[in-house]
Design a protein around this motif. Structure first.
Motif, PDB file in Angstrom:
ATOM      1  N   GLY A 258      22.301  34.645  47.577  1.00  0.00           N
ATOM      2  CA  GLY A 258      23.722  34.693  47.848  1.00  0.00           C
ATOM      3  C   GLY A 258      24.321  35.994  47.367  1.00  0.00           C
ATOM      4  N   ARG A 259      25.630  36.095  47.514  1.00  0.00           N
ATOM      5  CA  ARG A 259      26.364  37.279  47.077  1.00  0.00           C
ATOM      6  C   ARG A 259      27.327  36.874  45.977  1.00  0.00           C
ATOM      7  NH1 ARG A 259      29.536  40.535  51.536  1.00  0.00           N
ATOM      8  NH2 ARG A 259      27.383  41.132  52.030  1.00  0.00           N
ATOM      9  N   LEU A 260      27.167  37.505  44.826  1.00  0.00           N
ATOM     10  CA  LEU A 260      28.042  37.251  43.687  1.00  0.00           C
ATOM     11  C   LEU A 260      29.173  38.270  43.686  1.00  0.00           C
ATOM     12  CD1 LEU A 260      28.175  35.436  41.070  1.00  0.00           C
ATOM     13  CD2 LEU A 260      27.229  37.410  39.877  1.00  0.00           C
ATOM     14  N   VAL A 261      30.424  37.783  43.613  1.00  0.00           N
ATOM     15  CA  VAL A 261      31.597  38.655  43.633  1.00  0.00           C
ATOM     16  C   VAL A 261      32.437  38.359  42.387  1.00  0.00           C
ATOM     17  CG1 VAL A 261      33.656  39.359  44.901  1.00  0.00           C
ATOM     18  CG2 VAL A 261      31.612  38.638  46.145  1.00  0.00           C
ATOM     19  N   VAL A 262      32.778  39.417  41.635  1.00  0.00           N
ATOM     20  CA  VAL A 262      33.622  39.296  40.451  1.00  0.00           C
ATOM     21  C   VAL A 262      34.888  40.103  40.704  1.00  0.00           C
ATOM     22  CG1 VAL A 262      33.854  39.674  37.979  1.00  0.00           C
ATOM     23  CG2 VAL A 262      31.648  38.980  38.937  1.00  0.00           C
ATOM     24  N   MET A 263      36.062  39.422  40.646  1.00  0.00           N
ATOM     25  CA  MET A 263      37.348  40.070  40.881  1.00  0.00           C
ATOM     26  C   MET A 263      38.157  40.068  39.593  1.00  0.00           C
ATOM     27  SD  MET A 263      38.480  38.541  44.597  1.00  0.00           S
ATOM     28  CE  MET A 263      40.051  39.387  44.446  1.00  0.00           C
ATOM     29  N   GLN A 264      38.628  41.237  39.212  1.00  0.00           N
ATOM     30  CA  GLN A 264      39.458  41.387  38.014  1.00  0.00           C
ATOM     31  C   GLN A 264      40.618  42.309  38.362  1.00  0.00           C
ATOM     32  OE1 GLN A 264      37.403  42.908  34.619  1.00  0.00           O
ATOM     33  NE2 GLN A 264      39.274  43.265  33.461  1.00  0.00           N
ATOM     34  N   LYS A 265      41.798  41.724  38.530  1.00  0.00           N
ATOM     35  CA  LYS A 265      42.979  42.466  38.993  1.00  0.00           C
ATOM     36  C   LYS A 265      42.638  43.180  40.300  1.00  0.00           C
ATOM     37  CE  LYS A 265      45.620  44.473  36.061  1.00  0.00           C
ATOM     38  NZ  LYS A 265      46.135  45.356  35.002  1.00  0.00           N
ATOM     39  N   GLU A 266      42.784  44.488  40.356  1.00  0.00           N
ATOM     40  CA  GLU A 266      42.526  45.211  41.601  1.00  0.00           C
ATOM     41  C   GLU A 266      41.063  45.609  41.750  1.00  0.00           C
ATOM     42  OE1 GLU A 266      44.904  45.302  43.690  1.00  0.00           O
ATOM     43  OE2 GLU A 266      46.322  44.469  42.246  1.00  0.00           O
ATOM     44  N   ARG A 267      40.261  45.286  40.772  1.00  0.00           N
ATOM     45  CA  ARG A 267      38.857  45.704  40.770  1.00  0.00           C
ATOM     46  C   ARG A 267      37.970  44.581  41.292  1.00  0.00           C
ATOM     47  NH1 ARG A 267      35.758  46.908  35.088  1.00  0.00           N
ATOM     48  NH2 ARG A 267      33.611  46.816  35.845  1.00  0.00           N
ATOM     49  N   SER A 268      36.961  44.941  42.068  1.00  0.00           N
ATOM     50  CA  SER A 268      36.040  43.954  42.618  1.00  0.00           C
ATOM     51  C   SER A 268      34.619  44.498  42.545  1.00  0.00           C
ATOM     52  CB  SER A 268      36.408  43.623  44.067  1.00  0.00           C
ATOM     53  OG  SER A 268      35.504  42.689  44.605  1.00  0.00           O
ATOM     54  N   ASP A 269      33.694  43.698  41.994  1.00  0.00           N
ATOM     55  CA  ASP A 269      32.286  44.067  41.890  1.00  0.00           C
ATOM     56  C   ASP A 269      31.437  43.052  42.648  1.00  0.00           C
ATOM     57  OD1 ASP A 269      32.775  46.284  40.196  1.00  0.00           O
ATOM     58  OD2 ASP A 269      32.975  44.921  38.494  1.00  0.00           O
TER      59      ASP A 269
END
Length: 850
Positions: A258-269
């Protein structure tokens, strides 16, 4: 004793019984005495026929015997067997983790059906017919899965049941409450059969188990669960607290590709995760640059489902302070508490990234167009401090603060620099009258003082307040501070007319106590005959000193405000009090060196240095003034204001210059001043956690040792959003967790949203910023997909704390038959017969004597 002779005699279906203790000895003695007296009388009556004498004696004897038997309360009993009946409620877990492996779930249903059939088989047909059954399910909520039927039909229902769609939550508490409600009001016994894995999104507590136990409802358990988690995001964790600017570790576990997505305010990894048949641990790092409850969102996208979870951590650390202008004192702020950054007004930084913005000696036009609007938008959570600086031009020229008052920030500032607004309609004023009632004030002097007070009362408006403080050797009973309504003014006039003179003159105590009446718009009136030693204290508000003798005051009261010589026979009706007739001030600056005067006992610490002039402003009614000019009028030097509608908006002004000394000897005062403008000054008072539960969040507030002991119910909480709306949070103290807990509604759908968590404990208020990640939008299952196995602890508690059993190990025990008794009390009948026999004996004796 006599009744025992008939105890157990059967009369058809009835049986005689004597449940009471034997009669008291006096009852037997009375019966024996009555019988003996009857026989004696019968023997003496020899002229009467023998049959009548025998009949009389027998009637009296039987009457007394029956009376003795009645005292033992005999009764007739008939036993009736009643068939046993009741109701069985089967509670079925509807969650995805219970149904992930259908074979295991079907096995639990089949076992429940077998146990019910065996239970019914252990009874007679009549008893089994009295048992009813119902199937109910629970997931996010609880409800019936079919109507009530016979218990035999319930077993068939379990064997044929198929789940339509498993749910993404398991509210076990709601299911148990629903099952208990289905049993209440019914006849006979009741029991619950629970089919679950125990992985509850909302678990029961001891109070619920106690309710089952009190109602005599056992919970029997059949445990079943998935052997492995579903593919996707199995676990995710972010530590409960971190330091600002330091690395924070996000740990997770996945199963499958799968694809792991981490969002923190305007930042996305984003991280691509390879597939596999075993659990794979993940470790990601990030950095939080803001204090408060900071949230991030972790998501995992597979071919069939998208999972999301919001995680929060409490970020502590130095307050971020953004400085524009010289501010030479800022470099001396301790790094452990303050993280100072400087910027040029020509290229300003985003204000929302900081806890406090300080603008020293600059005007709005020094910044690019639109930046002042950015300051206003960021004010909900970012404090603002405007330092006027030194004299600009002449004292009649507008100063720096005037330019800010005319900007869009003007409404949130604590002061206004336009004197005309305060001449036309002064704000609510707090008036305090200190009146001398010593012995030397007797006669005409007291009359003049009363005339002055009445003249002061005549100048008041309903929005003003009035207090009267009489004094002689000591302070007298005051007229307490009250709003100057018509009713209050009438009461104040009666109070004034009742004043009398006597004692010595000692104004010191009253002058000192007047400090508690200091406010943004206060005025004192000091009335005396001026015959006393000069006091050491001076009032802290504009003061009008009125002498009711021919003597002037023995101190420089002109520095207080105004001095009036009224005299012994004077009338104050036509005296123009300067305070009530303010002249428009033409100056915008008070030049010259002065020592600031601290207001109140809980104000800021004394800076211990002089200030070289200050801009003249007028504090708003809801502002807090901390330092004043040393001489009246009480112009503010430092004032601050928190917006009543949006508690995250706080702004302060320092209306003089702040040179390097404010970072040296006056550094404690400087830090205290800056802390007034921070919403969260005491970072170590609580550990605050926010847990994502899908449709809401759970807030947990744990007092630390620094906070001391907080009594249950003493901590309140609310959440204020950037649009000004507010949600109250009902906190309850959980002794097991040692924390206050309460539910928080999830924000509306959208991007990252900022809010302010307000925690209030008495006078202590902490305003902690909260950054909420976007609301979770799911396609497929969510939290339940992370769970597998069985929560044995909860299921074991259900058995042990309600008297239930594990149906995987035991059969449902057959209930013993119950019998009831129909009872007829005979005591009253025996009493009636006793009196009837005695009456018949009296009649027969009279008959035999004729």
């Amino acid at each position: 004793m006599i009744c025992r002779l008939i105890d157990g005699i059967t009369l058809g279906a009835w049986q005689l019984a004597c449940p009471a203790a034997p009669a008291a000895p006096w009852a037997y003695a009375a019966a024996i005495a009555g019988i003996a007296a009857t026989l004696l009388l019968a023997l003496r009556a020899r002229k009467r026929p023998l049959p009548l004498r025998i009949l009389t004696a027998a009637l009296f004897a039987l009457g007394f015997i029956l009376l003795a038997v009645a005292t033992e309360r005999p009764e007739l009993r008939r036993s009736l067997d009643q068939a046993q009946g009741g109701k069985i409620v089967v509670l079925l877990d509807q969650s995805e983790s219970f149904w992930r492996e259908p074979a295991r779930a079907r096995g639990a249903l089949n076992l429940a059906a077998d146990r019910i059939e065996a239970f019914l088989a252990s009874m007679s047909d009549g008893q089994a017919a009295g048992w009813r059954g119902e199937l109910r399910g629970f997931g996010r909520a609880s409800g019936g899965l079919g109507g009530e039927s016979t218990a035999a039909h319930l077993a068939d229902t379990l064997l044929s049941y198929r789940v339509d769609r498993a749910e993404d939550a398991s509210n076990l508490r709601a299911g148990l409450l629903d099952g208990l409600a289905a049993l209440l009001g019914g006849d006979g016994q009741g029991r619950v059969i629970l089919l679950s894995d125990g992985l509850a999104s909302e678990a029961p507590d001891d109070a619920l188990w106690a309710e089952f136990r009190a109602l005599g409802v056992p919970v029997d358990v059949i445990a079943a669960g998935a052997s492995t988690p579903a593919s996707g995001l199995v676990a995710a964790n972010l530590g409960p607290e971190h330091r600002i600017g330091q690395e924070a570790v996000l740990r997770g576990t996945t199963l499958g590709a799968g694809r792991l997505v981490v969002m923190q305010k305007e930042r996305s990894d984003t991280l691509e995760v390879a597939g596999g048949d075993t659990l794979r641990p993940l470790r990601l790092t990030t950095v939080f640059d803001r204090r408060g409850l900071q949230g991030l969102q972790i998501g995992f996208d597979t071919a069939s489902v998208r999972q999301q979870r919001n995680l929060f951590t409490l970020v502590r650390g130095p307050a971020r302070l953004l400085i524009y202008g010289p501010a030479p004192w800022a470099d001396a702020l301790p790094e452990a508490r303050w993280r100072v950054e400087r910027a040029s007004p020509a290229t300003p930084l985003p204000p929302a990234d900081y806890d406090l913005v300080v603008i020293d000696g600059l005007e709005p036009q020094d910044f690019p167009p639109g930046h002042v609007d950015e300051l206003l938008a960021a004010a909900d959570g970012t404090g603002l401090m405007i330092v006027n600086g030194g004299l600009r031009g002449s004292v009649t020229d507008e100063q720096v603060i005037s330019a800010w008052n005319r900007s869009v920030l003007g409404p949130i500032l604590p002061v206004d620099s336009d004197p005309r607004l305060f001449v036309q309609e002064p704000p609510p004023r707090d008036i305090v009258v200190m009146v001398d009632v010593s012995g030397s004030m007797g006669g005409r002097r007291l009359g003049s003082a009363q005339s002055a007070i009445r003249a002061i009362l005549a100048q008041l408006r309903p929005q003003d307040s009035i207090a009267i403080l009489p004094f002689s050797s000591d302070a007298h009973r005051p007229f307490q501070k009250s709003a100057a309504t018509q009713k209050t003014l009438e009461a104040a006039r009666r109070y004034t007319d009742g004043l009398s003179a006597g004692g010595g003159t000692a104004p010191e105590t009253t002058l000192q106590s007047s400090a508690r009446f200091v406010s943004n718009y206060c005025a004192f009136f000091f009335i005396s005959d001026a015959e006393f030693e000069p006091p050491k204290s001076a009032p802290q508000c504009f003061t009008t000193a009125i002498s009711v003798s021919d003597s002037r005051f023995p101190m420089d009261v002109s520095a207080w405000g105004e001095e009036i010589l009224l005299g012994e026979d004077g009338s104050a009706d036509n005296i123009p009090f300067r305070y009530f007739q303010p002249e428009e001030r033409k100056e915008y600056y008070r030049d010259g060196l002065f020592t600031p005067l601290s207001v109140g006992g809980d104000g800021l610490p004394d800076p211990g240095l002089g200030v070289n002039g200050m801009a003249i402003t007028y504090p708003r009614s809801d502002a807090r003034v901390e330092w004043l000019h040393a001489l009246p009028p009480p112009d503010p030097l430092f004032a601050w204001r928190r917006d009543a509608r949006r508690p995250g908006v706080v702004a302060g002004v320092f209306l003089g210059p702040m040179d390097a000394q404010w970072g040296q000897s006056a550094l404690p005062a400087t830090e205290a001043m800056l802390e007034r403008l921070l919403g969260w000054p005491d970072q170590d008072r609580y550990l605050v956690q926010l847990l994502d539960e899908g449709d809401r969040y759970m807030l947990r507030v744990t007092p630390t040792s620094a906070a001391g002991v907080i009594h249950q119910g003493a901590l309140s909480a609310s959440l204020t959003w950037s649009n000004g709306t507010s949600n109250g949070i009902s906190l309850q103290f959980d002794r097991r967790q040692g924390a206050f807990v309460g539910g928080v509604p999830a924000p509306a759908a959208g991007g990252f949203q900022r809010a302010l968590l307000v925690l209030q404990e008495g006078a202590n208020i902490q305003r902690i910023p909260v950054d909420f990640p976007p609301a979770t939008a799911l396609s497929g299952q969510r939290a339940e997909r992370l769970d597998f196995g069985v929560n044995a602890e909860i299921l074991r508690a259900a058995e042990q704390k309600t008297g239930g059993i594990s149906l995987a190990e035991q059969q449902i025990s057959a209930y013993p038959s119950r019998s009831i008794h129909e009872v007829v009390i005979l005591a009253h009948a025996f009493l009636s017969l006793a009196f009837a026999f005695v009456a018949a004996g009296v009649w027969s004796r009279n008959l035999s004597s004729r």
